[in-house]
Design a protein around this motif. Structure first.
Motif, PDB file in Angstrom:
ATOM      1  N   TRP A   1       0.783  -1.054   0.090  1.00 38.66           N
ATOM      2  CA  TRP A   1      -0.231  -0.108   0.074  1.00 38.66           C
ATOM      3  C   TRP A   1       0.818   1.175  -0.012  1.00 38.66           C
ATOM      4  CZ3 TRP A   1       0.852   3.133   4.016  1.00 38.66           C
ATOM      5  CH2 TRP A   1       1.610   2.654   5.164  1.00 38.66           C
ATOM      6  N   GLU A   2       0.245   2.458  -0.211  1.00 41.11           N
ATOM      7  CA  GLU A   2       0.958   3.537  -0.206  1.00 41.11           C
ATOM      8  C   GLU A   2      -0.092   4.694   0.381  1.00 41.11           C
ATOM      9  OE1 GLU A   2       2.436   4.930  -3.964  1.00 41.11           O
ATOM     10  OE2 GLU A   2       0.959   3.984  -4.913  1.00 41.11           O
ATOM     11  N   LEU A   3       0.616   5.605   1.095  1.00 37.10           N
ATOM     12  CA  LEU A   3      -0.378   6.693   1.428  1.00 37.10           C
ATOM     13  C   LEU A   3       0.268   7.960   0.807  1.00 37.10           C
ATOM     14  CD1 LEU A   3      -2.337   7.762   3.883  1.00 37.10           C
ATOM     15  CD2 LEU A   3      -0.181   8.355   5.298  1.00 37.10           C
ATOM     16  N   LEU A   4      -0.624   8.545   0.129  1.00 36.83           N
ATOM     17  CA  LEU A   4      -0.475   9.920  -0.788  1.00 36.83           C
ATOM     18  C   LEU A   4      -1.049  11.016  -0.236  1.00 36.83           C
ATOM     19  CD1 LEU A   4      -1.025   7.850  -3.924  1.00 36.83           C
ATOM     20  CD2 LEU A   4       1.236   8.341  -3.056  1.00 36.83           C
ATOM     21  N   ARG A   5      -0.683  12.118  -0.545  1.00 30.08           N
ATOM     22  CA  ARG A   5      -1.462  13.433  -0.231  1.00 30.08           C
ATOM     23  C   ARG A   5      -2.396  13.652  -1.380  1.00 30.08           C
ATOM     24  NH1 ARG A   5       0.902  16.581   3.741  1.00 30.08           N
ATOM     25  NH2 ARG A   5       2.915  16.206   4.335  1.00 30.08           N
ATOM     26  N   CYS A   6      -3.551  13.889  -0.937  1.00 24.83           N
ATOM     27  CA  CYS A   6      -4.536  14.122  -2.082  1.00 24.83           C
ATOM     28  C   CYS A   6      -4.272  15.207  -3.004  1.00 24.83           C
ATOM     29  CB  CYS A   6      -5.883  14.070  -1.429  1.00 24.83           C
ATOM     30  SG  CYS A   6      -6.706  12.827  -0.810  1.00 24.83           S
ATOM     31  N   ALA A   7      -3.721  16.454  -2.319  1.00 28.47           N
ATOM     32  CA  ALA A   7      -3.117  17.362  -3.151  1.00 28.47           C
ATOM     33  C   ALA A   7      -2.290  17.008  -4.389  1.00 28.47           C
ATOM     34  CB  ALA A   7      -2.599  18.446  -2.247  1.00 28.47           C
ATOM     35  N   ASP A   8      -1.520  15.844  -4.089  1.00 27.41           N
ATOM     36  CA  ASP A   8      -0.598  15.596  -5.108  1.00 27.41           C
ATOM     37  C   ASP A   8      -1.165  14.547  -6.226  1.00 27.41           C
ATOM     38  OD1 ASP A   8       1.346  16.853  -3.623  1.00 27.41           O
ATOM     39  OD2 ASP A   8       2.065  14.920  -2.615  1.00 27.41           O
ATOM     40  N   THR A   9      -2.309  13.885  -5.787  1.00 27.86           N
ATOM     41  CA  THR A   9      -3.199  13.201  -6.795  1.00 27.86           C
ATOM     42  C   THR A   9      -4.365  13.561  -7.225  1.00 27.86           C
ATOM     43  OG1 THR A   9      -4.027  11.942  -5.119  1.00 27.86           O
ATOM     44  CG2 THR A   9      -1.906  11.113  -5.570  1.00 27.86           C
ATOM     45  N   LYS A  10      -4.765  14.880  -6.924  1.00 33.54           N
ATOM     46  CA  LYS A  10      -6.188  15.461  -7.174  1.00 33.54           C
ATOM     47  C   LYS A  10      -6.373  15.263  -8.634  1.00 33.54           C
ATOM     48  CE  LYS A  10      -7.853  18.624  -4.953  1.00 33.54           C
ATOM     49  NZ  LYS A  10      -7.952  20.060  -4.234  1.00 33.54           N
ATOM     50  N   GLY A  11      -7.561  14.718  -9.120  1.00 30.84           N
ATOM     51  CA  GLY A  11      -7.850  14.431 -10.338  1.00 30.84           C
ATOM     52  C   GLY A  11      -7.333  13.258 -11.149  1.00 30.84           C
ATOM     53  N   VAL A  12      -6.492  12.546 -10.352  1.00 26.64           N
ATOM     54  CA  VAL A  12      -6.018  11.316 -11.089  1.00 26.64           C
ATOM     55  C   VAL A  12      -6.342   9.917 -10.207  1.00 26.64           C
ATOM     56  CG1 VAL A  12      -3.627  10.041 -11.191  1.00 26.64           C
ATOM     57  CG2 VAL A  12      -3.958  12.651 -11.560  1.00 26.64           C
ATOM     58  N   TYR A  13      -6.764   8.923 -10.926  1.00 27.04           N
ATOM     59  CA  TYR A  13      -7.303   7.772 -10.431  1.00 27.04           C
ATOM     60  C   TYR A  13      -5.783   6.859 -10.000  1.00 27.04           C
ATOM     61  CZ  TYR A  13      -8.815   2.816  -9.694  1.00 27.04           C
ATOM     62  OH  TYR A  13      -8.953   1.951  -9.056  1.00 27.04           O
ATOM     63  N   VAL A  14      -5.430   6.670  -8.626  1.00 27.77           N
ATOM     64  CA  VAL A  14      -4.081   6.159  -8.400  1.00 27.77           C
ATOM     65  C   VAL A  14      -4.041   4.775  -8.887  1.00 27.77           C
ATOM     66  CG1 VAL A  14      -2.423   5.429  -6.544  1.00 27.77           C
ATOM     67  CG2 VAL A  14      -3.849   7.801  -6.335  1.00 27.77           C
ATOM     68  N   GLY A  15      -3.226   4.187  -9.602  1.00 25.83           N
ATOM     69  CA  GLY A  15      -2.972   2.765  -9.819  1.00 25.83           C
ATOM     70  C   GLY A  15      -1.710   3.080 -10.703  1.00 25.83           C
ATOM     71  N   SER A  16      -1.702   2.442 -11.888  1.00 23.37           N
ATOM     72  CA  SER A  16      -0.482   2.565 -12.963  1.00 23.37           C
ATOM     73  C   SER A  16      -0.117   4.039 -13.407  1.00 23.37           C
ATOM     74  CB  SER A  16      -0.804   2.023 -14.208  1.00 23.37           C
ATOM     75  OG  SER A  16      -1.866   2.477 -14.872  1.00 23.37           O
ATOM     76  N   LYS A  17      -1.023   5.046 -12.848  1.00 24.70           N
ATOM     77  CA  LYS A  17      -0.574   6.513 -13.455  1.00 24.70           C
ATOM     78  C   LYS A  17       0.474   7.231 -12.397  1.00 24.70           C
ATOM     79  CE  LYS A  17      -4.929   7.225 -15.806  1.00 24.70           C
ATOM     80  NZ  LYS A  17      -6.202   7.912 -15.716  1.00 24.70           N
ATOM     81  N   ILE A  18       0.553   6.536 -11.323  1.00 23.20           N
ATOM     82  CA  ILE A  18       1.523   7.187 -10.240  1.00 23.20           C
ATOM     83  C   ILE A  18       2.773   5.995 -10.329  1.00 23.20           C
ATOM     84  CG2 ILE A  18       2.174   7.847  -7.928  1.00 23.20           C
ATOM     85  CD1 ILE A  18      -0.584   9.203  -7.929  1.00 23.20           C
ATOM     86  N   SER A  19       4.026   6.507 -10.468  1.00 22.06           N
ATOM     87  CA  SER A  19       4.900   5.381 -10.284  1.00 22.06           C
ATOM     88  C   SER A  19       5.623   5.543  -8.872  1.00 22.06           C
ATOM     89  CB  SER A  19       6.159   5.930 -11.235  1.00 22.06           C
ATOM     90  OG  SER A  19       6.731   7.007 -10.904  1.00 22.06           O
ATOM     91  N   THR A  20       6.100   4.245  -8.385  1.00 19.46           N
ATOM     92  CA  THR A  20       6.648   4.316  -6.978  1.00 19.46           C
ATOM     93  C   THR A  20       8.153   4.308  -7.141  1.00 19.46           C
ATOM     94  OG1 THR A  20       6.437   1.917  -7.278  1.00 19.46           O
ATOM     95  CG2 THR A  20       4.520   3.356  -6.295  1.00 19.46           C
ATOM     96  N   GLY A  21       8.680   4.677  -6.188  1.00 19.75           N
ATOM     97  CA  GLY A  21      10.180   4.775  -6.230  1.00 19.75           C
ATOM     98  C   GLY A  21      10.826   3.847  -5.373  1.00 19.75           C
ATOM     99  N   GLY A  22      10.388   2.798  -5.224  1.00 14.41           N
ATOM    100  CA  GLY A  22      11.178   1.627  -4.431  1.00 14.41           C
ATOM    101  C   GLY A  22      11.381   1.923  -2.922  1.00 14.41           C
ATOM    102  N   LYS A  23      12.608   1.987  -2.419  1.00 19.58           N
ATOM    103  CA  LYS A  23      13.079   2.281  -1.113  1.00 19.58           C
ATOM    104  C   LYS A  23      12.736   3.765  -0.619  1.00 19.58           C
ATOM    105  CE  LYS A  23      16.586  -1.290  -0.482  1.00 19.58           C
ATOM    106  NZ  LYS A  23      17.974  -1.485  -0.208  1.00 19.58           N
ATOM    107  N   ALA A  24      12.931   4.734  -1.501  1.00 20.16           N
ATOM    108  CA  ALA A  24      12.762   5.928  -1.392  1.00 20.16           C
ATOM    109  C   ALA A  24      11.314   6.393  -1.245  1.00 20.16           C
ATOM    110  CB  ALA A  24      13.183   6.934  -2.799  1.00 20.16           C
ATOM    111  N   GLN A  25      10.389   5.481  -2.068  1.00 18.46           N
ATOM    112  CA  GLN A  25       9.065   5.684  -1.907  1.00 18.46           C
ATOM    113  C   GLN A  25       8.690   5.273  -0.753  1.00 18.46           C
ATOM    114  OE1 GLN A  25       6.511   7.324  -3.907  1.00 18.46           O
ATOM    115  NE2 GLN A  25       5.028   6.751  -2.492  1.00 18.46           N
ATOM    116  N   ALA A  26       8.801   3.935  -0.234  1.00 17.25           N
ATOM    117  CA  ALA A  26       8.747   3.441   1.149  1.00 17.25           C
ATOM    118  C   ALA A  26       9.114   4.375   2.143  1.00 17.25           C
ATOM    119  CB  ALA A  26       9.318   2.031   1.309  1.00 17.25           C
ATOM    120  N   ARG A  27      10.233   5.114   2.237  1.00 17.96           N
ATOM    121  CA  ARG A  27      10.610   5.698   3.122  1.00 17.96           C
ATOM    122  C   ARG A  27       9.860   7.112   3.293  1.00 17.96           C
ATOM    123  NH1 ARG A  27      15.488   5.244   2.487  1.00 17.96           N
ATOM    124  NH2 ARG A  27      15.675   6.842   0.531  1.00 17.96           N
TER     125      ARG A  27
END
Length: 118
Positions: free
Chosen positions: A69-95
């Protein structure tokens, strides 16, 4: 009917599961604004990206075997369905997710200590 109960009982937080499906956008806005005015902590379970406007964070379950799972700020994803459209950055994303989770929990504890939402 569910919103009438919610407004009558005035809980500290509320979990809304697909509760605004079939409601016009103006009524939906009015209901969520009333929740904000009443200082309710709102957890929404929904597929509607429009609801991000009324929330600070989005918890996105990826639906993979590891249960990630991932916790995202809605301000960063407003108007976007989260899924394949937002890439994750491995360890940096987990941190970053871990830091964001801690920030969110600390904010909730501070609000509780100050008597907000009680």
């Amino acid at each position: 009917l569910a919103f009438a109960r919610l407004f009558y009982h005035k809980p500290s937080f509320v979990v809304l599961d697909e509760c605004t499906n079939g409601i016009s956008p103006d009524v939906e806005r009015s209901l969520y604004e009333r929740c904000t005015t009443m200082n309710l902590g709102v957890f929404s379970i929904s597929h509607k990206i429009e609801l991000k406007e009324f929330h600070d964070f989005e918890l996105h379950y990826r639906g993979d075997v590891s249960g990630s799972w991932e916790l995202l700020r809605c301000a960063d994803t407003k108007g976007v369905y989260v899924g394949s459209k937002i890439s994750t950055g491995g360890k940096a994303q987990a941190r970053a997710t871990s830091e964001l989770t801690e920030e969110m929990l600390n904010g909730a504890e501070a609000q509780h200590a100050n008597g907000v939402n009680e």
